[in-house]
Scaffold this motif. Structure first.
Motif, mmCIF file in Angstrom:
data_model
loop_
_atom_site.group_PDB
_atom_site.id
_atom_site.type_symbol
_atom_site.label_atom_id
_atom_site.label_comp_id
_atom_site.label_asym_id
_atom_site.label_seq_id
_atom_site.Cartn_x
_atom_site.Cartn_y
_atom_site.Cartn_z
ATOM 1 N N ARG A 92 0.841 -1.195 0.000
ATOM 2 C CA ARG A 92 0.000 0.000 0.000
ATOM 3 C C ARG A 92 0.875 1.243 0.000
ATOM 4 N NH1 ARG A 92 -5.252 -1.127 0.557
ATOM 5 N NH2 ARG A 92 -5.850 -3.158 1.414
ATOM 6 N N ARG A 93 0.359 2.284 -0.525
ATOM 7 C CA ARG A 93 1.128 3.514 -0.720
ATOM 8 C C ARG A 93 1.347 4.230 0.605
ATOM 9 N NH1 ARG A 93 -0.068 8.141 -5.297
ATOM 10 N NH2 ARG A 93 1.513 9.648 -4.634
ATOM 11 N N LEU A 94 2.551 4.747 0.786
ATOM 12 C CA LEU A 94 2.896 5.594 1.930
ATOM 13 C C LEU A 94 3.282 6.960 1.369
ATOM 14 C CD1 LEU A 94 5.082 3.103 3.964
ATOM 15 C CD2 LEU A 94 2.709 3.700 4.370
ATOM 16 N N ASP A 95 2.491 7.957 1.685
ATOM 17 C CA ASP A 95 2.731 9.291 1.130
ATOM 18 C C ASP A 95 2.627 10.312 2.244
ATOM 19 O OD1 ASP A 95 2.880 11.636 -0.310
ATOM 20 O OD2 ASP A 95 1.841 10.780 -2.040
ATOM 21 N N ILE A 96 3.785 10.746 2.779
ATOM 22 C CA ILE A 96 3.790 11.715 3.867
ATOM 23 C C ILE A 96 3.308 13.068 3.370
ATOM 24 C CG2 ILE A 96 5.260 12.885 5.550
ATOM 25 C CD1 ILE A 96 7.046 10.440 5.570
ATOM 26 N N ALA A 97 3.642 13.408 2.116
ATOM 27 C CA ALA A 97 3.257 14.711 1.591
ATOM 28 C C ALA A 97 1.751 14.827 1.403
ATOM 29 C CB ALA A 97 3.971 14.962 0.262
ATOM 30 N N ASP A 98 1.128 13.752 0.960
ATOM 31 C CA ASP A 98 -0.322 13.768 0.733
ATOM 32 C C ASP A 98 -0.938 12.603 1.480
ATOM 33 O OD1 ASP A 98 -2.866 14.004 -0.085
ATOM 34 O OD2 ASP A 98 -2.467 14.017 -2.240
ATOM 35 N N ASN A 99 -1.428 12.872 2.686
ATOM 36 C CA ASN A 99 -1.941 11.811 3.560
ATOM 37 C C ASN A 99 -3.151 11.117 2.968
ATOM 38 O OD1 ASN A 99 -1.036 10.587 5.774
ATOM 39 N ND2 ASN A 99 -2.137 11.804 7.253
ATOM 40 N N SER A 100 -3.893 11.819 2.112
ATOM 41 C CA SER A 100 -5.115 11.232 1.561
ATOM 42 C C SER A 100 -4.824 10.063 0.637
ATOM 43 C CB SER A 100 -5.912 12.304 0.814
ATOM 44 O OG SER A 100 -5.156 12.792 -0.295
ATOM 45 N N LYS A 101 -3.594 9.990 0.081
ATOM 46 C CA LYS A 101 -3.244 8.902 -0.823
ATOM 47 C C LYS A 101 -2.639 7.717 -0.100
ATOM 48 C CE LYS A 101 -2.486 11.938 -4.807
ATOM 49 N NZ LYS A 101 -1.529 12.377 -5.835
#
Length: 563
Positions: free
Chosen positions: A180-189
């Motif tokens: 699964r995606r981990l995106d600190i910049a965009d939490n919604s993703k």
């Protein structure tokens, strides 16, 4: 008439009776001693076999956990995450085998098997040891189990994967996991499915663990998986009733290690005693003293060892053994001492590791909560104290007493730093706060609550609703200068708790709302940011919040918590 004959026959009878008594007593005592020795050997044989099976199961558990940690390391690795998001990066990377390049940074890395990355469509992206790039993970018969999982590792029993170049003709055990995606910049993703990881572990990987355990040549070791099917086995697999069975579960998994040993092995270890007994019975008069001494030397250490093994205390320093000049007994004592010492070390190491992990987790959460709690804005306290001062000068009535009492209750409530409270306690605190603000703002706002009766006893974090009411009182206004209506509603829908604070104030334009949400994410708005951050820390991804607003229509804040 003088008769001297009865003297000699009587002496012979006495000698014969004495010798027969000694012979019978020695025979019985020797046989009893033999029985004790065999019994002790059986107990020792069974106990040591069980302990060895437990140690082997721990090695298998470590191997399984190592494979899961490797899969987890790949899931959270930034390079792998970027590769799943943009497969063209594979061509730009200088390292031919990107998986082994990423895992080369891991300490004590042991290659568990062929690791293959699949896109979300099921097509192979890359593989550590080669995989058919025309294949699809979705065509595998066990893909449904992976699809049904949320994100935890999924183990598949013994099978053959014809698409696996490294293990095409070999039986394997597979470990699968979603990425699964981990995106600190965009939490919604964060949490978006990127693809899958498949690790095919050759069954020889587990069989080697069993072989290296040096189990008895006359017994067998069998490893069973979730569906009680045989994964691998070594040994002669003896059959019959006269067997010792050792069962050892594999940690938190539903795997099981079954060990079998023939009981005859315990008798073989003491078979030489039987011939000693026969020889001693035939020459009882000559060796009776020696036999008694030998029996004592054999039985006493074994009985002492049996007592030590029956004790719950495994600390080797607390064990006392009787010295013996028999090699087998000394070997058993030494083996038991080493086994208990190893068990103590492993148990202590496991406890220390668990305590360190728990302490780190608790310390991190406490530090985060402490940092949030120290950001509480003191302006409300100052304004309230100003109101009390003004009221004390303007009026000398019971309002001052009531306001001070409400303020005291409010301050005592906000002093809580840990634990949870009931919704009823949170509502009482809000009522105290609204009472104080009513005295300060007068008819500027109206407050109403709509709470389902069965929800008052539910536990929640303290001070997560009151800041929402405070935000509405301070910021909500109306152009017609009429009182702002603030409504708090709490309801249960599909096993979740819905908390809604709504006002009919001037609301916000769409660009102002986007700015507010960005300030909350960057923690520039302390009040709401603290509330939503505490909710994420306590409830994780199962919680959510939303803010909706329209110009001249009002603002609505919704919090959803799992029950």
């Amino acid at each position: 008439m003088k008769n001297s004959k009865p003297i000699r026959p009587l002496q012979k009878k006495l000698i014969f009776f004495t010798l027969l008594s000694l012979f019978i007593s020695f025979s019985i005592s020797t046989l009893i001693a033999y029985g004790f020795i065999i019994s002790g050997n059986l107990r020792s044989y069974s106990t040591n076999g069980q302990k060895q099976a437990n140690l082997i199961s721990k090695q298998i558990e470590d191997a399984v956990q190592a494979a899961e940690q490797i899969a987890l390391g790949l899931v959270y690795n930034r390079t792998i995450q970027n590769l799943f998001r943009d497969e063209s990066l594979l061509n730009s990377l200088q390292e031919h085998n990107i998986i082994r390049y990423v895992l080369s940074d891991y300490r004590n890395f042991t290659d568990p098997g062929n690791i293959t990355l699949f896109s979300v469509e099921g097509k192979p992206i890359t593989s550590s040891d080669g995989y058919d790039m025309q294949a699809s993970i979705k065509s595998l018969p066990f893909f449904s189990s992976l699809q049904a999982s949320y994100g935890e590792p999924v183990w598949v029993g013994v099978h053959k994967d014809a698409n696996d170049y490294a293990n095409r003709n070999e039986s394997v055990i597979s470990l699968m996991q979603k990425v699964r995606r981990l995106d600190i910049a965009d939490n919604s993703k964060t949490g978006t499915l990127l693809g899958y990881i498949l690790i095919n572990i050759n069954i020889k990987y587990f069989r080697d663990i069993l072989v290296n355990a040096q189990w008895s040549d006359e017994g067998s070791l069998s490893l069973y998986m979730d569906d009680s099917t045989l994964a691998c086995e070594i040994g002669s697999n003896p059959k019959g009733r006269n067997l010792l069975h050792m069962s050892a579960p594999i940690g938190r998994y539903s795997w099981t290690l079954i060990g079998k040993l023939p009981i005859s092995r315990a008798f073989k270890d003491a078979a030489w005693l039987f011939w000693v007994i026969l020889v001693e019975i035939l020459v009882a008069l000559i060796f009776i003293a020696y036999a008694a001494r030998l029996s004592k030397k054999i039985a006493s250490p074994l009985k002492e060892l049996e007592k030590q093994m029956a004790r719950e205390n495994l600390n080797p320093s607390s064990h006392t053994f009787i010295e013996s000049n028999i090699e087998e007994i000394n070997s058993i004592q030494d083996s038991y001492h080493k086994t208990t010492d190893r068990l103590v070390q492993l148990t202590q190491k496991l406890k220390e590791t668990e305590l360190m992990e728990k302490d780190l987790e608790v310390a991190t959460i406490q530090a985060q909560l402490s940092a949030l709690q120290h950001q509480i804005n003191p302006h409300f306290l100052y304004n309230t104290l100003d109101s009390i001062h003004w009221l004390a000068e303007a009026e000398n009535n019971e309002n001052i007493t009531a306001m001070v009492e409400k303020l005291s209750d409010f301050l005592r409530f906000t002093a809580r730093t840990s634990g949870r409270i009931s919704i009823e306690q949170e509502i009482e605190n809000i009522d105290n706060y609204v009472y104080i603000q009513k005295i300060r703002y007068g008819e500027r706002f109206n407050y109403r609550k709509e709470i389902e009766g069965g929800l008052y006893g539910i536990s929640i974090l303290p001070m997560i609703i009151q800041p929402l009411i405070e935000n509405a009182i301070i910021h909500a206004e109306r152009e017609d200068m009429m009182p702002v209506n603030i409504v708090l509603s709490i309801s249960e829908k599909e096993d979740v708790l819905c908390i809604v604070v709504k006002d009919d104030g001037i609301g916000m334009r769409e660009d102002a709302l986007e700015t507010l949400l960005e300030n909350i994410r960057t923690e520039k708005v302390l009040g709401l940011s603290n509330v939503f951050k505490r909710i994420r820390l306590a409830y994780g991804e199962t919680s959510s919040y939303s803010i909706s607003s329209k110009e001249n229509k009002g603002t609505t804040i919704t919090i959803v918590l799992p029950l």
